[in-house]
Design an enzyme around this catalytic site. Structure first.
Site, PDB file in Angstrom:
ATOM      1  NE  ARG A 180      37.854  20.945 -12.293  1.00  0.00           N
ATOM      2  CZ  ARG A 180      37.291  20.732 -10.954  1.00  0.00           C
ATOM      3  NH1 ARG A 180      37.285  21.735 -10.314  1.00  0.00           N
ATOM      4  NH2 ARG A 180      36.876  19.739 -10.736  1.00  0.00           N
ATOM      5  CG  HIS A 194      32.602  16.901 -12.373  1.00  0.00           C
ATOM      6  ND1 HIS A 194      33.769  16.426 -12.640  1.00  0.00           N
ATOM      7  CD2 HIS A 194      32.699  17.413 -10.920  1.00  0.00           C
ATOM      8  CE1 HIS A 194      34.485  16.688 -11.692  1.00  0.00           C
ATOM      9  NE2 HIS A 194      33.853  17.268 -10.502  1.00  0.00           N
ATOM     10  CD  GLN A 232      32.142  14.490  -7.364  1.00  0.00           C
ATOM     11  OE1 GLN A 232      32.983  15.422  -7.285  1.00  0.00           O
ATOM     12  NE2 GLN A 232      31.813  13.532  -6.341  1.00  0.00           N
ATOM     13  CG  ASP A 267      27.211  20.994  -7.558  1.00  0.00           C
ATOM     14  OD1 ASP A 267      27.895  21.523  -6.540  1.00  0.00           O
ATOM     15  OD2 ASP A 267      27.237  21.056  -8.669  1.00  0.00           O
ATOM     16  CB  CYS A 272      30.183  16.981  -6.426  1.00  0.00           C
ATOM     17  SG  CYS A 272      29.622  18.521  -6.486  1.00  0.00           S
ATOM     18  NE  ARG A 307      36.096  13.121  -8.286  1.00  0.00           N
ATOM     19  CZ  ARG A 307      36.287  14.383  -8.601  1.00  0.00           C
ATOM     20  NH1 ARG A 307      35.795  15.371  -7.549  1.00  0.00           N
ATOM     21  NH2 ARG A 307      37.079  14.730  -9.662  1.00  0.00           N
TER      22      ARG A 307
HETATM   23  N1  NVA Z   1      28.877  22.490 -10.244  1.00  0.00           N
HETATM   24  C1  NVA Z   1      29.969  22.679  -9.357  1.00  0.00           C
HETATM   25  C2  NVA Z   1      30.679  21.462  -9.553  1.00  0.00           C
HETATM   26  C3  NVA Z   1      32.142  21.678  -8.696  1.00  0.00           C
HETATM   27  C4  NVA Z   1      32.951  20.288  -8.619  1.00  0.00           C
HETATM   28  C5  NVA Z   1      30.839  23.637 -10.404  1.00  0.00           C
HETATM   29  O1  NVA Z   1      30.915  23.531 -11.817  1.00  0.00           O
HETATM   30  O2  NVA Z   1      31.445  24.725  -9.960  1.00  0.00           O
HETATM   31  N1   CP Z   2      34.168  17.646  -6.426  1.00  0.00           N
HETATM   32  C1   CP Z   2      35.253  18.332  -7.238  1.00  0.00           C
HETATM   33  O1   CP Z   2      35.238  18.128  -8.247  1.00  0.00           O
HETATM   34  O2   CP Z   2      35.910  19.187  -6.298  1.00  0.00           O
HETATM   35  P1   CP Z   2      36.949  20.173  -6.858  1.00  0.00           P
HETATM   36  O3   CP Z   2      36.401  21.149  -7.790  1.00  0.00           O
HETATM   37  O4   CP Z   2      37.823  20.683  -5.652  1.00  0.00           O
HETATM   38  O5   CP Z   2      37.968  19.371  -7.589  1.00  0.00           O
END
Ligand code: NVA
Ligand code: CP
Length: 309
Positions: free
Chosen positions: A105, A132, A135, A226, A265, A293
């Site tokens: 990540r 992502h 997800q 989101d 998500c 997930r």
């Molecule tokens: N768009 C959000 C998704 C979190 C799972 C982010 O990147 O923070």
């Molecule tokens: N939806 C998701 O990826 O959650 P986290 O950021 O908690 O991993």
């Protein structure tokens, strides 16, 4: 052999491959319900490298790997010093000598691409600023639990961010109907839209964009949103609240989609992109997405590391 050794973007996979991963995810869910945990990753070690915070992704990968008989190693970014202590390429080359896969990540999508280019082991995108994909596999699994994916009308409302980009690519590969509603200034990334257009031409996906959330959600079977402020954008929180206010999932907007299931998500910023009433209401399937997930990612890991299953 799969089309790609990595899971960086849904665009690298064919519709048949994604469908088969989704099929296996449903099977793994049912097996776990019966207390059956196939040991398909026995003896496999997977490194988790997370530059950003995470609850769902981190825990579901760790738990999923363990349930399949594998072992997860958590790497601390400050200890690895990727790009400062050592180049991403050298990190990828070293890890390829010792472990069987990496879940990363990162802020920069270019970083996971660079890791994948150099690594001889699979790299799984656990979220970047651009995409992502894990997800979205859980989301498609969730949709399929309620309706035929192909017959579903999915509306995505809010920021044209990593989630919007990934849903767009997934829908384009699988030939789905997706209606996006974002401000003009916050549409999905151009490189993603261009790739999606090419994929949609082949798959017959029906993708539309509007600035108007009502146009997008009217008659939709699934309405997705989101956060308006993704990780790393915290300085823009106040301005984003103003820009995205018309896109909030609330009772009024959802009245235009009376039959729709509501998706997010998570983590949710309650009172911003979605109201408590909608998130906790009877049409919300957000915790089903969160549960899936686990299953979707197990299926992805099997596909990459135990393709004979
Ligand atoms: N768009 C959000 C998704 C979190 C799972 C982010 O990147 O923070
Ligand atoms: N939806 C998701 O990826 O959650 P986290 O950021 O908690 O991993």
């Amino acid at each position: 052999m799969p089309m790609s050794k990595d899971f960086l973007t849904l665009a690298d996979w064919t519709a048949d491959e994604l469908r088969s991963i989704l099929h296996r995810a449903a099977e793994l869910k049912e097996l776990r319900r019966k207390g059956d945990l196939p040991q398909t990753l026995q003896g496999r070690v997977i490194a988790l490298f997370f530059e950003k915070p995470s609850l769902r992704t981190q825990v579901t990968f760790q738990a999923g790997i363990k349930q399949l008989g594998g072992h997860a190693i958590e790497l601390r970014p400050e200890q690895v010093g990727i790009g400062t202590r050592e180049s991403p390429r050298d990190v990828a080359r070293n890890l390829s000598l010792w472990v069987d896969g990496i879940v990363a990540r990162t802020y920069s999508h270019a970083l996971v691409e660079e890791l994948a280019e150099e690594a001889t082991i699979p790299i799984v995108n656990g979220l970047t600023d651009l995409l992502h994909p894990c997800q979205v596999m859980a989301d498609f699994q969730t949709i399929a639990e309620h309706a035929a994916l192909e017959d579903s009308v999915i509306a995505y409302v809010g920021d044209g961010n990593n989630m919007a980009n990934s849903i767009l690519l997934g829908a384009s590969v699988l030939g789905l109907e997706l209606r996006l509603a974002t401000p003009k200034t916050h549409q999905p990334a151009l490189r993603v839209s261009e790739r999606a257009q090419g994929l949609a031409r082949k798959s017959g996906a029906r993708i539309s964009w509007s600035e108007d959330p009502v146009t997008a959600v009217a008659g939709a079977s699934f309405v997705y949103t989101d956060t308006w402020t993704s990780m790393g954008q915290e300085d823009e929180t106040e301005i984003r609240r103003r820009v995205f206010a018309p896109y909030q999932l609330n009772r009024e907007l959802l009245s235009h989609a009376p039959d729709a299931w509501v998706m997010h998500c998570l983590p949710a910023h309650r009172g911003d992109e979605i109201t408590d009433e909608i998130l906790d209401g009877s049409r919300s399937i957000v915790f089903q997405q969160a549960e899936n997930r686990l299953h979707a990612q197990k299926a992805i890991l099997e596909r990459l590391l135990a393709p004979a299953v």
